[in-house]
Design a protein around this motif. Structure first.
Motif, PDB file in Angstrom:
ATOM      1  N   ASP A 108      56.511  29.422  34.179  1.00 42.67           N
ATOM      2  CA  ASP A 108      55.826  30.113  35.262  1.00 42.67           C
ATOM      3  C   ASP A 108      56.528  29.916  36.599  1.00 42.67           C
ATOM      4  N   GLY A 109      57.464  28.980  36.668  1.00 43.95           N
ATOM      5  CA  GLY A 109      58.202  28.740  37.898  1.00 43.95           C
ATOM      6  C   GLY A 109      57.739  27.512  38.635  1.00 43.95           C
ATOM      7  N   PRO A 110      58.504  27.061  39.630  1.00 39.69           N
ATOM      8  CA  PRO A 110      58.230  25.777  40.267  1.00 39.69           C
ATOM      9  C   PRO A 110      56.956  25.731  41.097  1.00 39.69           C
ATOM     10  N   GLU A 111      56.635  26.770  41.836  1.00 37.06           N
ATOM     11  CA  GLU A 111      55.510  26.666  42.765  1.00 37.06           C
ATOM     12  C   GLU A 111      54.165  26.476  42.061  1.00 37.06           C
ATOM     13  N   PRO A 112      53.796  27.307  41.083  1.00 34.52           N
ATOM     14  CA  PRO A 112      52.503  27.057  40.425  1.00 34.52           C
ATOM     15  C   PRO A 112      52.449  25.728  39.682  1.00 34.52           C
ATOM     16  N   VAL A 113      53.562  25.334  39.074  1.00 30.49           N
ATOM     17  CA  VAL A 113      53.574  24.057  38.341  1.00 30.49           C
ATOM     18  C   VAL A 113      53.453  22.888  39.309  1.00 30.49           C
ATOM     19  N   LEU A 114      54.245  22.897  40.374  1.00 28.54           N
ATOM     20  CA  LEU A 114      54.204  21.786  41.326  1.00 28.54           C
ATOM     21  C   LEU A 114      52.889  21.752  42.097  1.00 28.54           C
ATOM     22  N   ASP A 115      52.298  22.918  42.343  1.00 33.65           N
ATOM     23  CA  ASP A 115      50.984  22.926  43.000  1.00 33.65           C
ATOM     24  C   ASP A 115      49.928  22.272  42.111  1.00 33.65           C
ATOM     25  N   ARG A 116      50.030  22.498  40.802  1.00 31.79           N
ATOM     26  CA  ARG A 116      49.095  21.845  39.873  1.00 31.79           C
ATOM     27  C   ARG A 116      49.311  20.330  39.883  1.00 31.79           C
ATOM     28  N   ILE A 117      50.559  19.920  39.850  1.00 35.09           N
ATOM     29  CA  ILE A 117      50.863  18.492  39.895  1.00 35.09           C
ATOM     30  C   ILE A 117      50.352  17.892  41.205  1.00 35.09           C
ATOM     31  N   ALA A 118      50.539  18.611  42.316  1.00 43.55           N
ATOM     32  CA  ALA A 118      50.080  18.109  43.608  1.00 43.55           C
ATOM     33  C   ALA A 118      48.561  17.946  43.644  1.00 43.55           C
ATOM     34  N   GLU A 119      47.842  18.866  43.013  1.00 46.77           N
ATOM     35  CA  GLU A 119      46.386  18.734  42.941  1.00 46.77           C
ATOM     36  C   GLU A 119      45.995  17.455  42.205  1.00 46.77           C
ATOM     37  N   TRP A 120      46.653  17.205  41.097  1.00 48.65           N
ATOM     38  CA  TRP A 120      46.385  15.959  40.360  1.00 48.65           C
ATOM     39  C   TRP A 120      46.716  14.743  41.217  1.00 48.65           C
ATOM     40  N   GLY A 161      67.940  24.933  41.570  1.00 46.20           N
ATOM     41  CA  GLY A 161      68.118  24.634  42.979  1.00 46.20           C
ATOM     42  C   GLY A 161      66.842  24.558  43.789  1.00 46.20           C
ATOM     43  N   TYR A 162      65.682  24.687  43.159  1.00 46.55           N
ATOM     44  CA  TYR A 162      64.434  24.669  43.926  1.00 46.55           C
ATOM     45  C   TYR A 162      64.214  23.277  44.527  1.00 46.55           C
ATOM     46  N   PRO A 163      63.850  23.171  45.821  1.00 43.35           N
ATOM     47  CA  PRO A 163      63.705  21.865  46.486  1.00 43.35           C
ATOM     48  C   PRO A 163      62.380  21.180  46.149  1.00 43.35           C
ATOM     49  N   ILE A 164      62.341  20.501  45.023  1.00 45.52           N
ATOM     50  CA  ILE A 164      61.123  19.813  44.583  1.00 45.52           C
ATOM     51  C   ILE A 164      60.698  18.767  45.610  1.00 45.52           C
ATOM     52  N   ASP A 165      61.683  18.100  46.216  1.00 43.99           N
ATOM     53  CA  ASP A 165      61.355  17.066  47.194  1.00 43.99           C
ATOM     54  C   ASP A 165      60.671  17.656  48.421  1.00 43.99           C
ATOM     55  N   ALA A 166      61.142  18.794  48.897  1.00 45.43           N
ATOM     56  CA  ALA A 166      60.522  19.413  50.062  1.00 45.43           C
ATOM     57  C   ALA A 166      59.110  19.902  49.739  1.00 45.43           C
TER      58      ALA A 166
END
Length: 384
Positions: A108-120, A161-166
């Protein structure tokens, strides 16, 4: 060892178990007693070092034990797989304080996945009620050392290349470190179960196939993070198997969970992923069992070469395909093809699906970086 001259180096000796009393630190450091006392006071004032119980004495006054204060902060760590993710908050020794897990689709791409992780992470941070010193993320793709982003991942569309850290760093006010899941599984296995092993290999066999190597206690990543990428070693007898990387005949395209799922689907047994293959094997489906055994032999043939080159003491098979039929196939060919000298002291173990070890490895990665001597010294200097 270089003579420690800083507080950060003294903390490193205590944190890694190389010294646990003032006397031992004096002997290891060569510092004067007054200088040592001043630097230990710096560490204690900063909440990094604690002084507790007494060491067993053989005569005279028993020495008080020094220890790294592993409860003064927490780490947020997550393991992201192709269809599932797990997140945890731990203390600095890796003890899990709370955990979350659920279905995600890395495609699904980095933003929806990382947003889910951030919620957790937000919920986990609230439960822990302690400052966050760092964030560690495990991903199923190649990561260039020192960069918190994925590089040309075959099974992670949109992540290159998506900036996971940012994406995560500003939200949690802490450094974000990222590494490949097989690397972090290997680090977690080494720290938790095999600290004595000079060379350890973890093979993650799920939708894809990859390996993590720990040599001399450190993860070996190669010059740009490509070490252990055994899933893209080509098998000459399978030129028709197209891999997501674009090549033909890659091990992952022949023996990975995604490849086995496609073969089962073609046989009229709809299967979506490596976890689906495992479910069919667990249910005793004969076609799934047969495919797992064959795939294990194919992986074993590749590992025979790796074992001859690296000469590890332990090979751990982890991931969705880490079950007895697949691992039996690995052992059968590995022990037959590798040199006896390379296998005489080798153990091949089943490591389970591996999310827990990836999380443990992510925590160890963060703690090693955040409490590296130079980083500790920098933070102490900023307090003055």
């Amino acid at each position: 060892m270089t003579t420690p001259t800083s507080a950060g180096e003294l903390l490193q000796l205590v944190r890694t178990g190389q010294a646990s009393t003032r006397k031992a630190l004096l002997e290891r450091s060569g510092l004067s007693r007054s200088t040592l006392t001043a630097r230990l006071e710096q560490l204690q004032t900063a909440g990094l070092l604690a002084e507790g119980g007494q060491e067993d004495s053989t005569g005279g006054r028993p020495a008080r034990q020094l220890c790294f204060d592993d409860r003064h902060a927490v780490v947020l760590a997550a393991s992201i797989d192709t269809t599932h993710a797990e997140a945890a908050v731990t203390d600095l020794a890796g003890r899990v304080l709370a955990r979350r897990a659920g279905a995600v689709r890395v495609a699904d791409g980095p933003e929806p996945v990382l947003d889910r992780i951030a919620e957790w992470f937000e919920a986990l941070r609230a439960e822990a009620a302690r400052p966050v010193c760092g964030v560690g993320i495990s991903v199923p793709g190649p990561v260039e050392p020192g960069r918190a982003r994925v590089t040309q991942p075959p099974i992670m569309p949109g992540w290159d290349g998506y900036p996971i850290d940012a994406h995560l760093g500003a939200r949690f006010g802490a450094p974000v470190l990222v590494d490949n899941d097989a690397n972090l599984m290997a680090l977690g296995e080494h720290r938790a179960r095999h600290p004595e092993s000079a060379a350890l290999v973890v093979v993650k066999a799920s939708t894809g196939i990859g390996a993590g190597l720990v040599l001399g206690g450190e993860v070996y990543r190669g010059i740009d993070g490509g070490a252990g990428d055994i899933g893209h070693i080509r098998l000459p007898d399978h030129p028709e198997a197209r891999c997501p990387c674009g090549s033909l005949g890659c091990l992952a395209a022949v023996a990975g969970g995604g490849a086995l799922a496609a073969k089962l689907t073609a046989l009229g047994l709809p299967t979506e992923s490596g976890s689906g293959v495992r479910d069919r094997i667990t249910a005793g489906d004969p076609a799934a069992v047969r495919l797992a055994e064959v795939a294990g032999r194919q992986v074993g043939a590749v590992l025979a070469t790796l074992v001859c080159v690296v000469n590890p003491g332990v090979v751990v098979i982890a991931g969705d395909l880490a079950e007895p039929h697949f691992v039996a196939g690995v052992r059968e060919v590995l022990y037959r093809r590798a040199l006896p000298r390379a296998t005489q002291n080798l153990r091949v173990e089943i490591g389970g699906r591996g999310e827990g070890m990836a999380v443990a490895g992510a925590v160890a990665m963060v703690v090693d970086a955040v409490f590296a001597p130079a980083e500790v010294d920098r933070r102490l200097a900023a307090r003055v």
